[in-house]
Design an enzyme around this catalytic site. Structure first.
Site, PDB file in Angstrom:
ATOM      1  N   GLU A  85      53.098  -1.543  98.825  1.00 47.09           N
ATOM      2  CA  GLU A  85      53.611  -2.499  99.806  1.00 47.09           C
ATOM      3  C   GLU A  85      54.568  -3.523  99.195  1.00 47.09           C
ATOM      4  O   GLU A  85      55.559  -3.901  99.819  1.00 47.09           O
ATOM      5  CB  GLU A  85      52.453  -3.208 100.512  1.00 47.09           C
ATOM      6  N   HIS A 129      41.157  -3.652 108.149  1.00 48.57           N
ATOM      7  CA  HIS A 129      41.993  -3.004 109.159  1.00 48.57           C
ATOM      8  C   HIS A 129      41.931  -3.772 110.460  1.00 48.57           C
ATOM      9  O   HIS A 129      42.085  -3.212 111.531  1.00 48.57           O
ATOM     10  CB  HIS A 129      41.552  -1.555 109.377  1.00 48.57           C
TER      11      HIS A 129
END
Lengths: 421, 398
Positions: A156, A225
């Site tokens: 990322e 998440h």
């Protein structure tokens, strides 16, 4: 069989899974198995749609739109949005009218238009060439080629930095971070490079990339998440932060974000990808950034939220009206940075009361900023202390999610409290 | 053991420190004439060493230009040091003394069409990319005449028209950014490349490896250039790096070791690596063997973690400016006397730039909120939270 055909066949099977009466918000095992790695926590558990919202209700009574759009009859010819800067009509008959979309197909449509209308635009991220874990980029590689829609490695920080360099060179860069939770490895690049490039170079450079990321609670996402880290980005001058609540807003706001000269963090409530369905204009349109929308007009109390929480507030407002005859006004900020101070303050000056609600933890959340601004700008209009209904100051819980999320009951209680104060 | 061959040193050469009495009054050799020089040995990783040059040709004019560029840089850095000590430069200031051959040699090998991005030790790259000493010192002293309008300071110098993406304050951040620039070059169908520079300290940052992986995967035209100046702040590479052979640390990517104290070696090595990138063979991880004379930044005297002898012996044996001076004198293009004249005139230029920077205006207060976001359609650049207001609304400036 190529990877692409694997992905397509999986998608086709997943489509059948998604058409079952219980609507899994994240797709079934067949859909997630191919993506492997980090989604272990999300697999196999069929989600129950816990949102009490008009759009969610719609999605439960009708089959998902992405493969059955042409079966809908009598869609409204256009959509009128009550923005704080004045109503906006889009999707007129002359521009193709509307089509039933859910939030992920609306995002997909916006990306398709962005790629069509800007030949420099590129879309990249983990697994996006195969459609992405939430299908937001499906078919785009086939339509625009692997040079413009491509997978990145799982890195990322690298993805964000790569996108910043790309954007600084003049390319329209649209990155996907697979979950907002994974934006934290990229936070250094976004906060220290993207946000500050224009300022530290005296305007010589800018990094006007768009970073899309699914965010928010989904029923069973667990610690990594489910988070909504919007406040981190809102506390970083130089970034814009956007979160839509439905397909119409997602498409218009995403196109505006991609075409904005500034770095934009575009957060997509993952619970709404399939649950939120609406007739969405087919045309290329933008909704202005920094402008709030009055979702429900009211007299007695202002409710401010964004993303999926708007639907919770709408439901709470309906309950308040039915149970206590309270007239609540619901505002969707849409853009969280810079947020529409004028619209919120004007509303509170009329109603005299404010409840602000978000999924992110209470402390350091954007709700505190809204409350403080209203206390400063509308102090003499306030009839009651501002209430915040937020996630608790705990890590996002797995087993205790239903106690964590600021649900309709908690919002309703706050509404009744501020009205009775 | 490093193989150090000081290029240009001939057996009968006069050294740069030769007494002035030996200076002859014979006419100087025309600058367009050339000389061939042996290059210090390169080392390679996953690349054919034999395909690299062992010697190169340079004209007097080229050497003269390299000398002037490097001398100007060193003089500017010395003045920046003084300006910091007298309180004219605030914040941070990282000096390039000793490493000038890298900045100058790189520019001799690529063009301004190629992207360049580096870390916070970036003053001299700005000069090499076409800015003036006035521009650099103005930025260091926080003046509106600086290349970032005084808002970037020492670590953030930029030259957009020459594709210099400047200084980054976060160690290693420019790795992924440079990779994005390289992608843009490839995506645009050009033969341009990107060079992303970082230090031996940043070579241990994870994002360098993330970026390199992408670059190799997509065969991007980029040189990952590790300037190994031996110390990451106060920690020597021996204490910080599991492998000090930085040119091999690209693992799957090609690597090249270059003597970064020799401007011709830098020029030839980078020219080779750049051409490899241009032909689509993917990234090259270059190690520039160089040395930092000064401390990491001004607050570091640079003495707590190394001996004065080490610094002195490096200056005496490998100084990049002295090496070029020797070539100029040995080649007959210059004399110590003539070079002193050049130095004098460069010092005057830098002194004038110092005075310019001291007198230049500071950015006006309203630039505080300029360039946070793009200007509005009406050209305004107003951001909440910077104005005296009720709450967050825009009102009267401070």
């Amino acid at each position: 069989m190529t990877l692409a055909t694997v992905a397509r066949s999986v998608a086709a099977r997943a489509g059948n899974v998604w058409a079952l009466p219980t609507l899994p918000l994240l797709g079934g095992g067949a859909a997630t198995a191919v993506w492997g790695r980090r989604r272990a926590a999300l697999q196999t558990v069929p989600a129950v749609n816990t949102l009490s919202s008009p759009s969610a209700a719609l999605s439960e009574t009708k089959r998902p739109a992405h493969d059955t759009a042409d079966t809908f009859d009598a869609l409204p010819p256009s959509v009128t949005l009550p923005l704080s800067t004045g109503p906006l009509s889009v999707g007129t008959a002359a521009t193709g009218g509307t089509q039933q979309m859910n939030l992920f197909t609306a995002v997909n449509d916006a990306l398709r238009i962005a790629l069509e209308t800007d030949e420099s635009a590129v879309v990249f991220g983990e697994d996006v060439a195969f459609g992405g874990v939430f299908r937001c980029t499906q078919h785009l590689r086939d339509a625009f080629g692997p040079d413009r829609v491509f997978n990145t490695p799982l890195c990322e920080q690298g993805i964000a930095g790569f996108g910043i360099g790309l954007a600084a060179s003049g390319v329209t860069a649209v990155a996907e971070i697979q979950f907002a939770d994974y934006s934290l490895p990229a936070y250094d690049q976004l906060a220290n490079e993207a946000a500050k490039f224009r300022y530290r170079s005296g305007g010589a450079y800018s990094a006007g990339l768009t970073v899309r990321m699914p965010c928010g609670a989904v029923g069973h996402g667990g610690l990594y998440h489910s988070q909504s880290p919007e406040a981190l980005f809102c506390a970083t001058p130089g970034l814009k932060v956007v979160m839509p609540r439905d397909p119409v807003r997602a498409k218009g706001l995403l196109l505006a974000s991609i075409r904005d000269a500034n770095p934009v963090i575009f957060m997509e409530p993952k619970a709404l990808y399939r649950a939120s369905v609406a007739p969405t204009p087919v045309e290329d349109y933008e909704l202005p950034l920094g402008v709030a929308e009055t979702v429900v007009p009211g007299r007695d109390v202002t409710l401010v939220g964004w993303g999926a929480q708007v639907h919770v507030l709408v439901a709470a407002a309906a309950r308040a009206a039915a149970e206590d005859d309270i007239s609540a006004e619901v505002l969707d900020l849409q853009t969280l940075c810079p947020w529409d101070v004028d619209a919120v303050v004007a509303s509170v000056k009329r109603t005299g009361r404010l409840v602000v609600s978000h999924e992110a933890p209470l402390s350091g959340g954007l709700g505190g900023e809204v409350a403080a601004t209203v206390a400063a700008d509308a102090f003499l209009s306030l009839e009651a202390p501002v209430k915040r209904v937020c996630g608790w100051d705990t890590p996002f819980p797995l087993a205790h999610e239903k106690y964590y999320v600021p649900n309709v009951e908690r919002c309703l209680e706050a509404i009744k409290d501020v009205v009775a104060f | 053991m490093l193989i150090v061959t000081v290029a240009g040193v001939r057996s009968k050469s006069r050294s740069a420190a030769a007494p002035a009495a030996e200076e002859s009054s014979a006419p100087l050799r025309p600058l367009e004439e050339t000389e061939t020089y042996d290059l210090p040995a390169f080392k390679t990783h996953r690349m054919d060493l034999d395909s690299l040059p062992t010697s190169t040709t340079a004209s007097g004019a080229q050497l003269q230009e390299y000398f002037e560029s490097m001398y100007r840089m060193r003089r500017m850095e010395t003045k920046a040091d003084e300006l910091y000590m007298t309180g004219h430069v605030r914040g941070f200031c990282h000096l390039y003394n000793g490493q000038e051959a890298v900045a100058v040699g790189v520019e001799a090998a690529v063009t301004y069409e190629d992207y360049l991005i580096t870390a916070y030790r970036n003053h001299c790259q700005q000069l090499a990319r076409g800015d003036t000493v006035e521009g650099v010192l103005s930025e260091l002293t926080g003046r509106v005449t600086g290349c970032s309008g005084g808002k970037g300071g020492s670590m953030h110098l930029y030259k957009p028209e020459n594709r210099y993406f400047g200084g980054n304050g976060i160690v290693g951040a420019q790795g992924p950014l440079g990779t994005g620039l390289a992608f843009a070059a490839k995506y645009g169908g050009t033969r341009n490349i990107a060079i992303t520079m970082f230090g031996d300290g940043a070579a241990n940052q994870g994002q360098i490896f993330e970026a390199l992986n992408m670059a190799q995967l997509w065969r991007l035209p980029i040189i990952f250039m590790c300037e190994n100046n031996r110390y990451g702040m106060g920690t020597s590479t021996a204490r910080a790096a599991a492998s000090g052979d930085f040119y091999t640390r690209g693992d799957y990517a090609a690597g090249l070791y270059i003597d970064g104290m020799n401007v011709l070696s830098v020029r030839e090595g980078i020219a080779y690596a750049a051409e490899r990138c241009r032909t689509g063979e993917g990234p090259v991880y270059v190690e520039m063997d160089t040395y930092r004379y000064k401390g990491h930044s001004i607050s570091d005297q640079g003495t707590g973690y190394r001996t004065t002898d080490e610094v002195q012996s490096m200056k005496a044996s490998r100084d990049p400016i002295d090496q070029v001076k020797t070539m100029l004198i040995d080649g007959g293009w210059a004399t110590l006397q003539s070079l002193k004249g050049v130095e004098r005139s460069l010092r005057k230029q830098v002194d004038a730039a110092v005075e310019f920077a001291k007198k230049a205006p500071e950015p006006p207060p309203e630039h505080l909120w300029k360039d946070v976001l793009s200007p509005s359609a009406s050209g305004e650049s107003v951001v909440r939270g910077t104005l005296v207001t009720t709450g967050g609304k825009v009102g009267t400036p401070l």
